[in-house]
Design a protein around this motif. Structure first.
Motif, mmCIF file in Angstrom:
data_model
loop_
_atom_site.group_PDB
_atom_site.id
_atom_site.type_symbol
_atom_site.label_atom_id
_atom_site.label_comp_id
_atom_site.label_asym_id
_atom_site.label_seq_id
_atom_site.Cartn_x
_atom_site.Cartn_y
_atom_site.Cartn_z
ATOM 1 N N ASP A 38 -5.154 -1.643 -5.438
ATOM 2 C CA ASP A 38 -4.629 -2.102 -4.152
ATOM 3 C C ASP A 38 -5.615 -3.062 -3.489
ATOM 4 O O ASP A 38 -6.619 -2.642 -2.940
ATOM 5 N N GLU A 39 -5.311 -4.330 -3.563
ATOM 6 C CA GLU A 39 -6.139 -5.381 -2.947
ATOM 7 C C GLU A 39 -7.609 -5.244 -3.319
ATOM 8 O O GLU A 39 -8.491 -5.298 -2.457
ATOM 9 N N GLN A 90 -7.353 0.353 -1.362
ATOM 10 C CA GLN A 90 -7.622 -0.833 -0.552
ATOM 11 C C GLN A 90 -8.797 -0.551 0.387
ATOM 12 O O GLN A 90 -9.666 -1.384 0.576
ATOM 13 N N SER A 128 0.829 -1.205 0.000
ATOM 14 C CA SER A 128 0.000 0.000 0.000
ATOM 15 C C SER A 128 0.864 1.255 0.000
ATOM 16 O O SER A 128 0.527 2.259 -0.626
#
Ligand SMILES: Nc1ncnc2c1ncn2[C@@H]1O[C@H](COP(=O)(O)OP(=O)(O)O)[C@@H](O)[C@H]1O
Ligand SMILES: [Mg+2]
Lengths: 440, 249
Positions: free
Chosen positions: B170-171, B85, B41
């Motif tokens: 991000d994820e 995320q 991140s």
């Protein structure tokens, strides 16, 4: 306590009294005399009183405000007024505390309902007024109530009979045009059982110093549903004291949307008495700029079991403005299963702005669900970055977030014309660079 | 497209990224995998310009320009998009408002006029359908009260509408159930083009079953400890991360 100024008001009273409505009603004369006595003894509230700790009203003691006389509809700028008149509503206009039939729009009302000036109500249905006046607002509680009771010149009277659902809202348009005038208005709104009604109080004024002291008493009958909107956009030199006192019967619903925008010093008191399984929702938004001082005081009395209260007040304060929120929730011994939630959120846009927040829970019952939360802070930097990552420049992002913070309360207004009017007021008070009104 | 050289980053005087090197060509999909806390991140945030990070060395060049010099909104307008995320809730700003503000900022940046209201609505509705979302979402406040999966889908909706050149995700897969994962993956796949690159940060192989990467990198303790093709992800799935961490140590 400053009784010197009170005695000056009292000394003037005999010259003013003959012009006040209800001269022929002994009960009202008695009530006014008692109120005058109370006000003379107490004067305007002092910061030494707990309920006035954060709000010093000494500014209004510097001059003597007098009831205005002789103004007519012709003195009001029609164009200016138009911006505040709702389409598709019954409108009762008070100019400097006096009813103006010319500016009001009251035709086509259903037969059974009364929407009229307080002075007319005192002539045509004095018994009804007697039954309710002073029933919700306790004048020993608050010297502004006593002041209002002694001096009120007119107001709005609404009576909606049982089961009647009013499809159009009723707007009270309260205008002050005269310098150093005092506008003392007393309003009564009664919704009988199962009735549904929406009332909008709009306070506006031209750029002078003046004093508004308005008291509204509201009675929501069993299973009735009443929504009260208040838009306080007084002039930036004005003093505003407005009290709304609400009594709810069993299973009654009351919703308040309280927008405080104007005034040099503005204070609102909202007191709600909840009966068995009744519900109230209090929403508020206050915006302070320059040296404004805006105070909102709410009190919710859970008197009986199973009532629900929800409260959310938000404030945005810029420059040297100060916002005050005092919220009391009192749960009586009998009020088991009370469900109450109170929140106050403040956004400070400048280092010199200030927010004083004081939630108070007084719980005497043992089986209740009560919560409260307060915040005072700046914009959330995570949100600023999120918007920047979506192509929005930093200044616009900050403006958008400030606007959004306030807009949460504006969005709750489902009457289109009122929504747009309030939106204008919000946008006019804060930096708008980059906030695109057309897209909202 | 993106060239990262020896990038070192501190947070609160603690070194988090310890010399990252990464070359991403136009049209490529790179997966960055790694255990929690490895700096994934942080890398995504630094590339998109979030505050609170100090770049202590190295460089990131995006389309020949110094990315780290640009303000976050300039990066976004130049075509860098971060799908967060943890997407932020913004009460009071509707999805559609933000989309319009964003799209018009990009157009202005490129010297184009504001988007026509009808065209905009058509575009947005098309993408809403692509991601199998309810049109009502458009008029709700950004992410407010959305479930975890709805937030992730909303990020991809924004991405589909803004058509960035470099998509950093991000994820995106965390919080998505299998059906939502398929829909999101199809959405992403439909955006693949020779001019567009993707950086997919993920913990698990799962997402890569649906979006096939060209390259896979393993990030551990702030460094890329291993790079390979799509097969590397399968190997990681099987053996976990410890073997690459150990091999690098
Ligand atoms: N704001 C911060 N302050 C201090 N440490 C941080 C901060 N943000 C991240 N870190 C640390 O940096 C490391 C990498 O975090 P992060 O980039 O979120 O990892 P990942 O996304 O791979 O799980 C972690 O050890 C984390 O604790
Ligand atoms: Mg992470």
């Amino acid at each position: 306590m400053n009784t010197a100024i009170a005695s000056r008001y009292a000394a003037e009273y005999p010259t003013i009294a003959p012009a006040l409505p209800g001269q022929n009603l002994p009960w009202l004369q008695t009530l006014r005399a008692k109120a005058l006595e109370q006000f003379s003894a107490l004067g305007f509230p002092s910061p030494r009183e707990e309920e006035w700790r954060y709000t010093n009203v000494s500014g209004i003691e510097k001059k003597l405000f007098s009831p205005s006389t002789g103004l007519t509809a012709a003195d009001v700028d029609a164009e200016w007024l138009k911006a505040y008149q709702l389409q598709d509503a019954w409108i009762l206009v008070l100019v400097d505390g006096h009813f103006s039939a010319e500016l009001s729009v009251l035709d086509g009302l259903p037969e059974a309902i009364s929407v009229m000036s307080m002075a007319d109500a005192l002539t045509t249905q004095p018994d009804k007024v007697e039954q309710y006046l002073g029933l919700a607002a306790d004048q020993s509680e608050h010297s502004f109530i006593a002041f209002n009771t002694a001096w009120f010149t007119d107001g709005l009277f609404v009576h909606v009979p049982a089961k009647l659902v009013l499809d159009k809202p009723i707007q009270l348009l309260h205008i002050v045009t005269d310098s150093d005038a005092m506008a003392t208005t007393r309003n009564i709104i009664i919704a009988e059982a199962l009735a549904e009604v929406k009332v909008i109080e709009t306070f506006i004024g031209v750029t002078n110093a003046y004093l508004t002291a308005a008291v509204t008493e509201i009675f929501v009958g069993q299973n009735a549903d009443l929504t009260l909107y208040k838009m306080q956009s007084e002039s930036e030199k004005a003093y505003h004291f407005g009290g709304s006192y609400i009594k709810q019967a069993r299973d009654a619903r009351f919703t308040h949307h309280n927008f405080a925008f104007g005034g040099l010093l503005a204070r609102s008191d909202i007191h709600v008495d909840l009966d068995h399984a009744s519900e109230c929702e209090l929403n508020g938004l206050y915006l302070g700029v320059k040296r404004q001082h805006i105070d909102n005081h709410t009190r919710i009395n859970h008197l009986k079991p199973y009532a629900i209260s929800r409260e959310l007040y938000k404030g945005v304060l810029d420059d040297r403005a100060r916002g005050v929120f005092q919220g009391r929730v009192i749960v009586a011994v009998d009020a088991q299963k009370t469900d109450s939630q109170m929140n106050n959120r403040n956004l400070l846009l400048s280092d010199d702005a200030e927010a004083d927040t004081k939630p108070q829970l007084e719980i005497y019952a043992d089986d209740v669900k009560c919560g409260h939360g307060v915040t005072v802070g700046q914009l959330d930097e995570k949100s600023v970055f999120y918007l920047q990552s979506r192509c929005v420049d930093e200044e616009t992002a900050r403006n958008m977030l400030t606007f959004a913070f306030a807009n949460e309360m504006v969005d709750k207004i489902k009457i289109r014309g009122l929504h747009d009017m309030i939106l204008e007021q919000v946008l006019a008070r804060f930096p708008q660079q980059g906030v695109n009104k057309e897209w909202l | 497209m993106l060239s990262i050289k020896n990038l070192t980053v501190n947070v609160n005087d603690k070194q988090i990224l310890k010399g990252i090197n990464l070359e991403i060509k136009a049209g490529e999909i790179h997966a960055i995998m790694g255990p929690n806390g490895s700096g994934k991140s942080t890398l995504s945030h630094v590339l998109s310009g979030k505050g609170g990070y100090t770049v202590t060395g190295g460089s990131a060049t995006y389309q020949g320009k110094d990315l780290l010099e640009m303000a976050p909104e300039i990066r976004a307008r130049e075509g860098v998009f971060l799908a967060f995320q943890y997407p932020v809730e913004i009460p009071g700003v509707s999805n559609i408002y933000l989309l319009k503000a964003a799209l018009n900022s990009i157009r202005k940046h490129n010297g184009q006029p504001e988007v026509d209201a009808m065209d905009f609505l058509m575009l947005v509705k098309e993408k809403v359908r692509l991601l199998e979302m309810d049109e009502k979402f458009l008029y709700r406040a950004v992410n407010e009260g959305f479930s975890g999966g709805e937030k992730k889908r909303n990020e991809i909706l924004q991405m589909a509408i803004l058509e960035p050149k470099l998509c950093i995700m991000d994820e995106t897969d965390s919080g998505l159930d299998i059906d939502a994962l398929k829909i999101v993956s199809e959405g992403v796949n439909s955006l693949r083009s020779p001019e567009r690159s993707f950086v997919m940060v993920t913990h698990y192989q799962r997402l890569l079953d649906y979006i096939k990467p060209d390259k896979v990198h393993v990030l551990a303790h702030g460094q890329i400890v291993k790079s390979g093709g799509a097969d590397l992800a399968l190997e990681l799935e099987e053996k976990g991360y410890s073997w690459v961490e150990e091999a690098a140590a």
